[in-house]
Design a protein around this motif. Structure first.
Motif, mmCIF file in Angstrom:
data_model
loop_
_atom_site.group_PDB
_atom_site.id
_atom_site.type_symbol
_atom_site.label_atom_id
_atom_site.label_comp_id
_atom_site.label_asym_id
_atom_site.label_seq_id
_atom_site.Cartn_x
_atom_site.Cartn_y
_atom_site.Cartn_z
ATOM 1 N N SER A 1 2.902 10.405 -12.526
ATOM 2 C CA SER A 1 3.461 9.086 -12.205
ATOM 3 C C SER A 1 4.813 9.217 -11.514
ATOM 4 O O SER A 1 5.105 8.493 -10.552
ATOM 5 C CB SER A 1 3.606 8.254 -13.482
ATOM 6 N N ASP A 2 5.632 10.139 -11.994
ATOM 7 C CA ASP A 2 6.942 10.356 -11.373
ATOM 8 C C ASP A 2 6.792 10.839 -9.932
ATOM 9 O O ASP A 2 7.522 10.390 -9.034
ATOM 10 C CB ASP A 2 7.747 11.377 -12.180
ATOM 11 N N MET A 3 5.850 11.750 -9.695
ATOM 12 C CA MET A 3 5.645 12.256 -8.335
ATOM 13 C C MET A 3 5.098 11.163 -7.423
ATOM 14 O O MET A 3 5.453 11.085 -6.242
ATOM 15 C CB MET A 3 4.703 13.466 -8.363
ATOM 16 N N GLU A 4 4.238 10.320 -7.975
ATOM 17 C CA GLU A 4 3.703 9.201 -7.195
ATOM 18 C C GLU A 4 4.823 8.238 -6.798
ATOM 19 O O GLU A 4 4.867 7.754 -5.658
ATOM 20 C CB GLU A 4 2.646 8.465 -8.008
ATOM 21 N N ASP A 5 5.750 7.980 -7.722
ATOM 22 C CA ASP A 5 6.893 7.116 -7.422
ATOM 23 C C ASP A 5 7.790 7.745 -6.357
ATOM 24 O O ASP A 5 8.298 7.053 -5.467
ATOM 25 C CB ASP A 5 7.706 6.852 -8.688
ATOM 26 N N ASP A 6 7.985 9.062 -6.455
ATOM 27 C CA ASP A 6 8.802 9.755 -5.460
ATOM 28 C C ASP A 6 8.187 9.628 -4.071
ATOM 29 O O ASP A 6 8.900 9.414 -3.077
ATOM 30 C CB ASP A 6 8.949 11.236 -5.830
ATOM 31 N N PHE A 7 6.865 9.766 -3.989
ATOM 32 C CA PHE A 7 6.191 9.637 -2.695
ATOM 33 C C PHE A 7 6.363 8.222 -2.151
ATOM 34 O O PHE A 7 6.630 8.025 -0.966
ATOM 35 C CB PHE A 7 4.703 9.968 -2.839
ATOM 36 N N TRP A 8 6.214 7.224 -3.019
ATOM 37 C CA TRP A 8 6.350 5.833 -2.589
ATOM 38 C C TRP A 8 7.769 5.554 -2.092
ATOM 39 O O TRP A 8 7.961 4.903 -1.062
ATOM 40 C CB TRP A 8 6.000 4.897 -3.741
ATOM 41 N N ASN A 9 8.756 6.040 -2.818
ATOM 42 C CA ASN A 9 10.142 5.813 -2.417
ATOM 43 C C ASN A 9 10.463 6.459 -1.079
ATOM 44 O O ASN A 9 11.301 5.960 -0.316
ATOM 45 C CB ASN A 9 11.093 6.356 -3.489
ATOM 46 N N GLU A 10 9.775 7.554 -0.780
ATOM 47 C CA GLU A 10 10.039 8.280 0.458
ATOM 48 C C GLU A 10 9.196 7.773 1.626
ATOM 49 O O GLU A 10 9.669 7.673 2.754
ATOM 50 C CB GLU A 10 9.766 9.772 0.246
ATOM 51 N N ALA B 1 3.803 2.831 1.724
ATOM 52 C CA ALA B 1 2.338 2.753 1.678
ATOM 53 C C ALA B 1 1.683 3.646 2.713
ATOM 54 O O ALA B 1 0.617 3.333 3.247
ATOM 55 C CB ALA B 1 1.894 1.311 1.873
ATOM 56 N N ALA B 2 2.291 4.781 2.994
ATOM 57 C CA ALA B 2 1.752 5.692 4.002
ATOM 58 C C ALA B 2 0.471 6.351 3.511
ATOM 59 O O ALA B 2 0.166 6.370 2.314
ATOM 60 C CB ALA B 2 2.787 6.764 4.334
ATOM 61 N N LYS B 3 -0.284 6.893 4.450
ATOM 62 C CA LYS B 3 -1.500 7.616 4.110
ATOM 63 C C LYS B 3 -1.147 8.798 3.213
ATOM 64 O O LYS B 3 -0.189 9.519 3.470
ATOM 65 C CB LYS B 3 -2.183 8.112 5.382
ATOM 66 N N GLY B 4 -1.919 8.989 2.174
ATOM 67 C CA GLY B 4 -1.659 10.084 1.250
ATOM 68 C C GLY B 4 -1.007 9.636 -0.038
ATOM 69 O O GLY B 4 -0.727 10.461 -0.909
ATOM 70 N N ARG B 5 -0.783 8.329 -0.186
ATOM 71 C CA ARG B 5 -0.103 7.840 -1.384
ATOM 72 C C ARG B 5 -0.926 8.074 -2.648
ATOM 73 O O ARG B 5 -0.384 8.099 -3.746
ATOM 74 C CB ARG B 5 0.203 6.348 -1.243
ATOM 75 N N GLU B 6 -2.253 8.237 -2.506
ATOM 76 C CA GLU B 6 -3.099 8.493 -3.672
ATOM 77 C C GLU B 6 -3.053 9.954 -4.105
ATOM 78 O O GLU B 6 -3.543 10.304 -5.173
ATOM 79 C CB GLU B 6 -4.545 8.091 -3.372
#
Length: 239
Positions: free
Chosen positions: A194-203, A206-211
């Motif tokens: 969950s933390d890594m998913e949040d980091d990706f979102w913050n960076e 909604a870009a491709k690869g968010r899943e």
């Protein structure tokens, strides 16, 4: 132009690695280590031999029954659920509720929920490695469970109540302690993902690869095909 000038000319010098190149190289090393640790943990805790082999839960259940527990009845559980006996039948042997924590932890296969995301920081990758190393340490616990049950096998004679008590005293407590540790690691894994998913979102938003991509199906692409999962772009990074 003399030889000295040619040696010192910019075109003749080898390009030095940039800071970005060094970071990418370090990330690849960490990703490779993640694959290696995941394989060790998966084959040591959950599955025997390879991705097509039986699981450790099945093997431990067989040994549990062979240690004189094939007819064991969890009397305390049955007393609490006496009114359900006619419809549900008796819990005997490895189906006994006494092993419910162990089967819950092993059959949950929580390690499969590990996902990675493109562009993870070195700090995040190191956190994944630290958690996987904790899983790998539990392989020793699984081996200890096997050892205990093999020592308690009764052969071809009729099992006795003493055999049952030996298993309950020597095997079940260790199995329950292992189960608690494994379920806790599964919980920590969910938090980390969950933390890594949040980091990706913050960076990246909604870009491709968010899943993200599931490490398990990258390491065992055959399972990905059978289960209809998309093959990860990182599947070539096997350890």
């Amino acid at each position: 132009m003399g030889p000295r000038d040619r040696v010192n000319s910019p075109s003749s010098l080898q390009k030095l690695p940039s800071a970005t190149d060094k970071i990418i190289t370090e990330e690849k090393k960490l990703e490779t280590k993640i694959f290696s640790l995941y394989r060790l943990a998966w084959l040591g805790i959950y599955q025997v031999h390879d991705e097509d082999g039986p699981d450790h839960a099945t093997r431990l259940a067989q040994l549990f029954d062979g240690a004189g527990m094939s007819s064991y009845v969890d009397k305390s559980e049955q007393e609490l659920n006496d009114h359900h006996r006619d419809t549900r039948g008796r819990y005997t042997g490895s189906d006994s509720r006494v092993l419910l924590p162990l089967w819950t932890a092993l059959k949950k296969k929580g390690l499969m929920s590990l996902k990675l995301f493109e562009g993870l920081s070195i700090t995040s990758l190191e956190a994944v490695i630290e958690l996987l190393e904790a899983y790998v340490k539990e392989v020793t616990s699984v081996n200890a469970l096997y050892h205990t049950l093999r020592e308690l096998q009764v052969g071809y004679r009729s099992p006795t109540e003493d055999d049952e008590q030996a298993v309950l005293k020597q095997f079940v407590p260790g199995a329950n302690q292992f189960s608690r540790r494994l379920l806790h690691l599964d919980a920590r894994l969910k938090v980390l993902v969950s933390d890594m998913e949040d980091d990706f979102w913050n960076e990246h938003g909604a870009a491709k690869g968010r899943e993200g991509w599931v490490v398990h199906y990258a390491l065992f692409p055959g399972l990905s095909t059978r289960h209809g999962k998309k093959k990860s772009l990182m599947s070539s990074m096997k350890a």
